[in-house]
Enzyme design. Structure first.
Site, short mmCIF file in Angstrom:
data_model
loop_
_atom_site.label_atom_id
_atom_site.label_comp_id
_atom_site.label_asym_id
_atom_site.label_seq_id
_atom_site.Cartn_x
_atom_site.Cartn_y
_atom_site.Cartn_z
N ARG A 173 -8.06 -5.98 6.98
CA ARG A 173 -7.45 -6.29 9.08
C ARG A 173 -5.97 -6.02 8.48
O ARG A 173 -5.33 -7.03 7.77
CB ARG A 173 -7.84 -7.36 9.22
N TYR A 240 -11.16 5.84 -1.29
CA TYR A 240 -11.36 4.67 -1.26
C TYR A 240 -11.01 3.99 -2.15
O TYR A 240 -11.19 4.35 -3.83
CB TYR A 240 -12.91 3.90 -1.65
N ASP A 292 7.74 0.06 5.31
CA ASP A 292 6.55 -0.87 5.85
C ASP A 292 6.43 -1.37 3.84
O ASP A 292 5.19 -1.89 3.66
CB ASP A 292 6.24 -0.61 7.20
N ASN A 297 0.53 -3.27 1.80
CA ASN A 297 0.70 -1.34 1.70
C ASN A 297 0.64 -0.50 0.50
O ASN A 297 0.66 0.00 0.33
CB ASN A 297 1.95 -1.12 2.78
N ASP A 310 -0.48 3.08 4.73
CA ASP A 310 0.14 2.52 5.37
C ASP A 310 1.16 3.02 6.11
O ASP A 310 2.55 2.79 5.32
CB ASP A 310 0.32 1.00 5.27
N1 LIG Z 1 -8.39 3.18 1.40
C1 LIG Z 1 -8.37 2.13 1.41
N2 LIG Z 1 -9.35 1.65 0.42
C2 LIG Z 1 -9.75 0.15 -0.13
N3 LIG Z 1 -9.12 -1.19 0.56
C3 LIG Z 1 -8.13 -0.18 1.88
C4 LIG Z 1 -7.63 0.79 1.83
N4 LIG Z 1 -6.50 0.76 2.84
C5 LIG Z 1 -6.55 -0.47 3.22
N5 LIG Z 1 -7.35 -1.36 2.62
C6 LIG Z 1 -7.04 -2.47 3.19
O1 LIG Z 1 -6.50 -2.65 4.60
C7 LIG Z 1 -5.74 -3.62 4.77
C8 LIG Z 1 -5.35 -3.31 5.89
O2 LIG Z 1 -4.18 -1.33 5.67
P1 LIG Z 1 -3.35 -0.68 6.21
O3 LIG Z 1 -2.08 -1.59 5.75
O4 LIG Z 1 -3.30 0.50 6.03
O5 LIG Z 1 -3.88 -1.65 7.97
P2 LIG Z 1 -2.91 -1.67 8.99
O6 LIG Z 1 -3.19 -2.24 10.00
O7 LIG Z 1 -1.54 -0.58 8.90
O8 LIG Z 1 -1.68 -3.29 8.01
P3 LIG Z 1 -0.26 -3.08 8.94
O9 LIG Z 1 -0.19 -5.32 8.97
O10 LIG Z 1 0.39 -2.97 7.33
O11 LIG Z 1 0.32 -2.29 9.33
C9 LIG Z 1 -4.70 -2.88 3.53
O12 LIG Z 1 -4.53 -4.47 2.65
C10 LIG Z 1 -6.25 -3.20 1.78
O13 LIG Z 1 -6.92 -4.63 1.83
#
Ligand SMILES: Nc1ncnc2c1ncn2[C@@H]1O[C@H](COP(=O)(O)OP(=O)(O)OP(=O)(O)O)[C@@H](O)[C@H]1O
Length: 470
Positions: A173, A240, A292, A297, A310
């Site tokens: 999340r 993934y 970021d 990320n 991200d």
């Molecule tokens: N392709 C993926 N495979 C596995 N886990 C993932 C993947 N993409 C994201 N995650 C998990 O989800 C988390 C949150 O993803 P992401 O950073 O893209 O979300 P966000 O809402 O943009 O977060 P931020 O608060 O950094 O803006 C990551 O830290 C990771 O643990």
């Protein structure tokens, strides 16, 4: 000999302070330092004390040193309990003068007022001219990135709309989105779901993934986008990553020298590719600044390599839109500082003193964050520690400050005191230690122009691999 320091932190439950010595009530035996430090925050002209541990202290007593436009006072001293007593006087108010006005004085005042108005008008006109010139400079400094705007090359890939994706459990999340493990075409995928109201964040990230030539092993593979029919939320379907974020990987695993180098290299190669300006067979990939970067990320794949993810805060440098994005960014910062991101902000971003006339400032900010992530990886490398045991994973500055550090404390530590995460003394005895230390310090240099570029980081890591294999 142990020095006694007054120990009075706001967050008493912070176990990191105890690492410096034996805390007993309000006195701490600082076994690992010979200095006491006090940081006083001035609130309504009252002092609020907070203590940290320092390693260099020339003064015996607590000599007040104003910091950050008199918002803080610090002192470092070397005698028992010296940090409890600082001499400080708030700036005295100018005395109020009372007197009656004569006619001559009234005329004098009127002349001063008129001159002030004329001066104000002149300054306003000059300021408008200065702003206009600055805007023109900014546009011309971005010329190198806008050349290709007029070219007939392809600047976007075809949209891939995904409708048949099944969501399974939540794997992460963030601030804006929730990431699920899912299934698409019988393969395991990651599905990033943005609530319906976050369309702008979704669109920014989609725009980056859809740039031509965005395929690289150091960037998480983009499969397509879609919309959930039930609640209208926006989805991005990605490859993934089996180990999840680099942060959770480092919390669970320490690594050998070669595995750590593999993480560092793949991460730097991904960033170098993101920053690159490519033109291939009539297709153009402009440079992109991530903006970021953090271990939250960066993803770790099954083969032990990293991939960037991200891109919700990223900037495509072709559009010369740094200023617009920068303003958005500052607006975000004024709200609640976000855990996991704040730690990675460069001194110039924290200070808001980014050089707008340079189009490379956003990439230099990424390099600062890259240096901190490389440090995190190395701090979990068992071959870099005596006895082969790496310490628990910590975020940058988590030991020195706190896990949920505030902008003010970070600004004081990183910017005013020019401190960086500490590098273990033991590295001095290792053959690769000095090259590694130099690499990190050249990434997080205070001077943005002195920082390495991402391709240089890749080269330095390659020579580390060939010179010191294990
Ligand atoms: N392709 C993926 N495979 C596995 N886990 C993932 C993947 N993409 C994201 N995650 C998990 O989800 C988390 C949150 O993803 P992401 O950073 O893209 O979300 P966000 O809402 O943009 O977060 P931020 O608060 O950094 O803006 C990551 O830290 C990771 O643990």
């Amino acid at each position: 000999l142990c020095l006694q320091c007054v120990f009075q932190v706001n967050n008493k439950s912070n176990r990191k302070y105890a690492a410096f010595g034996n805390v007993s009530e309000s006195v701490q035996l600082c076994e690992n330092t010979h200095c006491c430090l006090a940081v006083y925050q001035i609130i309504n002209e009252l002092l609020k004390v907070d203590t940290l541990v320092e390693n260099s202290c020339p003064d015996e007593t607590c000599m007040a040193r104003p910091q950050m436009k008199n918002r803080f006072i610090t002192c470092v001293c070397s005698t028992d309990l010296c940090n409890s007593n600082v001499t400080w006087t708030p700036a005295a108010e100018p005395p109020q003068r009372t007197h009656s006005y004569s006619t001559a004085e009234t005329t004098k005042t009127a002349v001063i007022v008129i001159l002030s108005i004329i001066g104000f008008v002149i300054i306003t006109l000059k300021w408008r001219r200065f702003c206009q010139e600055k805007k023109e400079n900014l546009q011309s400094s971005c010329k190198d990135y806008s050349i290709r705007r007029s070219c007939s090359c392809q600047t976007k890939t075809l949209e891939n709309i995904i409708t048949d994706v099944e969501l399974q459990e939540v794997v992460g999340r963030g601030r804006f989105a929730t990431v699920f493990q899912g299934r698409h075409n019988k393969s395991v995928v990651a599905v990033k779901v943005y609530p319906a109201g976050c369309k702008h964040k979704f669109t920014t990230e989609k725009e980056i993934y859809e740039l031509p030539l965005m395929k690289h092993s150091g960037i998480v593979q983009f499969l397509g986008t879609g919309r959930k029919p039930d609640d209208g939320s926006w989805i991005i379907v990605l490859q993934y990553a089996e180990y999840g974020s680099l942060h959770s990987f480092l919390c669970k695993h320490s690594s050998s020298w070669m595995s750590s180098l593999k993480l560092c290299q793949s991460l730097s190669q991904g960033l170098s590719y993101l920053h690159s300006d490519l033109l291939s067979h009539g297709v153009h990939k402009p440079p992109v600044a991530h903006r970021d970067l953090s271990s939250f990320n960066v993803l770790v794949k099954a083969d032990g390599t990293c991939a960037l993810c991200d891109f919700g805060s990223s900037t495509i440098l072709r559009f010369c839109s740094g200023y617009r994005f920068w303003q958005n960014h500052m607006a975000n910062m004024k709200g609640q500082p976000q855990f996991g991101t704040l730690h990675y902000m460069s001194p110039e971003v924290l200070e808001g003193s980014v050089n707008l006339s340079s189009s490379s400032f956003l990439m230099q900010g990424d390099i600062y964050s890259l240096g901190l992530i490389l440090w995190e990886i190395c701090m979990r490398c068992s071959d870099l520690f005596e006895g082969g045991v790496a310490p628990q994973h910590l975020l940058p500055y988590e030991l020195e400050l706190e896990a949920n550090v505030t902008v003010e404390r970070l600004l004081l530590y990183v910017s005013e005191m020019d401190k960086r995460p500490s590098i273990p003394d033991y590295w001095g005895a290792l053959p690769q230690g000095s090259a590694l230390k130099e690499l990190l310090t050249n990434c997080w240099d205070r001077d943005t122009d002195a920082r390495l570029t991402a391709p240089c980081v890749v080269d330095r890591l390659a020579s580390l691999t060939s010179s010191y294999p294990h």
